[in-house]
Design a protein around this motif. Sequence first.
Motif, PDB file in Angstrom:
ATOM      1  N   ASN A   1      -0.853  86.330-106.678  1.00 13.85           N
ATOM      2  CA  ASN A   1      -0.130  85.172-106.532  1.00 13.85           C
ATOM      3  C   ASN A   1       0.475  85.168-104.898  1.00 13.85           C
ATOM      4  OD1 ASN A   1       0.153  82.212-107.118  1.00 13.85           O
ATOM      5  ND2 ASN A   1       2.314  82.486-106.936  1.00 13.85           N
TER       6      ASN A   1
ATOM      7  N   TYR B   1      10.493  82.438-108.025  1.00 12.06           N
ATOM      8  CA  TYR B   1       9.747  81.443-108.359  1.00 12.06           C
ATOM      9  C   TYR B   1      10.270  80.232-108.893  1.00 12.06           C
ATOM     10  CZ  TYR B   1       5.675  78.710-110.197  1.00 12.06           C
ATOM     11  OH  TYR B   1       4.594  77.930-110.203  1.00 12.06           O
ATOM     12  N   GLU B   2      11.050  80.408-109.948  1.00  9.36           N
ATOM     13  CA  GLU B   2      11.638  79.432-110.918  1.00  9.36           C
ATOM     14  C   GLU B   2      12.562  78.522-110.028  1.00  9.36           C
ATOM     15  OE1 GLU B   2      14.395  82.836-111.721  1.00  9.36           O
ATOM     16  OE2 GLU B   2      12.206  82.617-111.196  1.00  9.36           O
TER      17      GLU B   2
ATOM     18  N   TYR C   1       6.578  74.913-103.307  1.00  6.36           N
ATOM     19  CA  TYR C   1       6.828  75.730-102.236  1.00  6.36           C
ATOM     20  C   TYR C   1       7.832  75.230-101.093  1.00  6.36           C
ATOM     21  CZ  TYR C   1       3.951  78.474-105.122  1.00  6.36           C
ATOM     22  OH  TYR C   1       3.357  79.071-106.170  1.00  6.36           O
TER      23      TYR C   1
ATOM     24  N   THR D   1      12.376  77.169-107.032  1.00  2.73           N
ATOM     25  CA  THR D   1      11.936  76.346-106.361  1.00  2.73           C
ATOM     26  C   THR D   1      11.886  74.930-107.128  1.00  2.73           C
ATOM     27  OG1 THR D   1       9.602  76.632-106.941  1.00  2.73           O
ATOM     28  CG2 THR D   1      10.405  78.122-105.006  1.00  2.73           C
TER      29      THR D   1
ATOM     30  N   MET E   1       9.469  86.728-101.128  1.00  4.28           N
ATOM     31  CA  MET E   1       9.509  85.161-100.698  1.00  4.28           C
ATOM     32  C   MET E   1      11.042  85.062-100.401  1.00  4.28           C
ATOM     33  SD  MET E   1      10.086  83.658-104.790  1.00  4.28           S
ATOM     34  CE  MET E   1      10.558  82.091-104.056  1.00  4.28           C
TER      35      MET E   1
ATOM     36  N   LEU F   1       4.639  84.950-100.060  1.00  6.17           N
ATOM     37  CA  LEU F   1       5.282  84.473-101.159  1.00  6.17           C
ATOM     38  C   LEU F   1       5.773  85.448-102.142  1.00  6.17           C
ATOM     39  CD1 LEU F   1       6.265  82.324-102.965  1.00  6.17           C
ATOM     40  CD2 LEU F   1       4.063  82.177-104.111  1.00  6.17           C
TER      41      LEU F   1
ATOM     42  N   VAL G   1      11.247  76.946-101.165  1.00  4.65           N
ATOM     43  CA  VAL G   1      11.464  78.321-101.082  1.00  4.65           C
ATOM     44  C   VAL G   1      12.543  78.271 -99.667  1.00  4.65           C
ATOM     45  CG1 VAL G   1      10.557  80.426-100.375  1.00  4.65           C
ATOM     46  CG2 VAL G   1       9.421  79.069-101.779  1.00  4.65           C
TER      47      VAL G   1
END
Length: 412
Positions: free
Chosen positions: A282, A344-345, A142, A347, A302, A299, A145
């Motif tokens: 999440n 997400y991927e 994270y 990151t 994000m 998030l 991000v």
Amino acid sequence: MSMTHASRPTLGVGMIGYAFMGRAHSQAWRNTAAFFDLPCTPAMVALAGRSHEQVTAAAERLGWASAVTEWRELIRRDDVHVVDICTPGDTHAEIAIAALDAGKHVLCEKPLANTVAEATAMAEAAERAAANGVRAMVGFNYRRVPALALARSLVLDGRLGTIRHVRAQYLQDWIVDPDFPLVWRLEADKAGSGALGDIGAHIIDAAQYVTGDRLVGVSALLETFIKERPIAQASAGLDATVDGDHRRGRVTVDDAALFSGRMSGGALASFEATRFATGRKNVLRLEINGSAGSLAFDLESMNELSFYDHTEDAGTAGFRRILVTEPSHPYAGAWWPPGHVLGYEHTFTHEVKDFVEAIASGTDPEPSFADGLQVQRVLSAVARSAADRGAWTVVEGADAAAHRPSPTATTG
């Protein structure tokens, strides 16, 4: 490292584990060079797992050139320069130390280990290896991000002034059902801890990364709401099936962690990590309040960062929504036109990019194993505080005298 046809060295990667984190790391190794101008080219040499049938199928599906059933084989191979550890926490120390001692660079998933003793041994191995040009990094993804990287820049640039409050939450609900199976993440001998180490470690690192300060003391509560669960027959990622004979086993980790703390710069902090926030899938939230401004991140949105500038005229001041997709924003310039959001991927792609660049430049990557050890010490302090009915507990390595809670006034 061998040389490619473009005269860039090839960095051979061997990865251990192919479930949730293995899939995320695989897509990063597969895609990073397509979007970032790397100093060397990652090659997905071999994937390791215990089941020959399953690891072979996973290697073919995820893009690995070969599959092995013994992780030590990766360490013995001359064409493997990096060992990527995506296994449960009880295996991290043995694999990482062996790989580092063999001269392999190591990327290890978080938390670094299951105990402070294991994390200490890993940090010491990383320090030894660094003297020979071998690099090690722990996977707190994270940090990568773009919005959180921008938040860190705002804090370091002084836009928030003196930091006074830190609030962090990580909320999930994937085990709310009392009949959800007893997977390895719910067993202390494999996972070390529950919500505390799995997702609590993320918000500890995120808060420390953004503020540049470290937690020095905590007062904590831990709770396990469901004490027994059906034995799992098979599991993958956060999904599992139940053993057909209806046996049940004891949950040996926490379901939720709640703690307050003090940061090294004097700020007050609160943290909540739970797998029982019904309806929250999440949610990672971070809010920081300072003398000159505030920022907030979630998030589930994000690509956005909320920022309040307290130096502006009060008549028009307010939280502004920053869409963190501009070419000038961290990492974002390598991807899509402004407004085309990341997920997400990405990151993990950013994580691999930073790790490969550190290896090539001979610099120490962040977060280091020493950073992972410090987070492990916070986790240990939280667990010890909870076991002592929430007693104020100093984080190992912090200045105990300088960071006790301020005394409160009393009236007679």
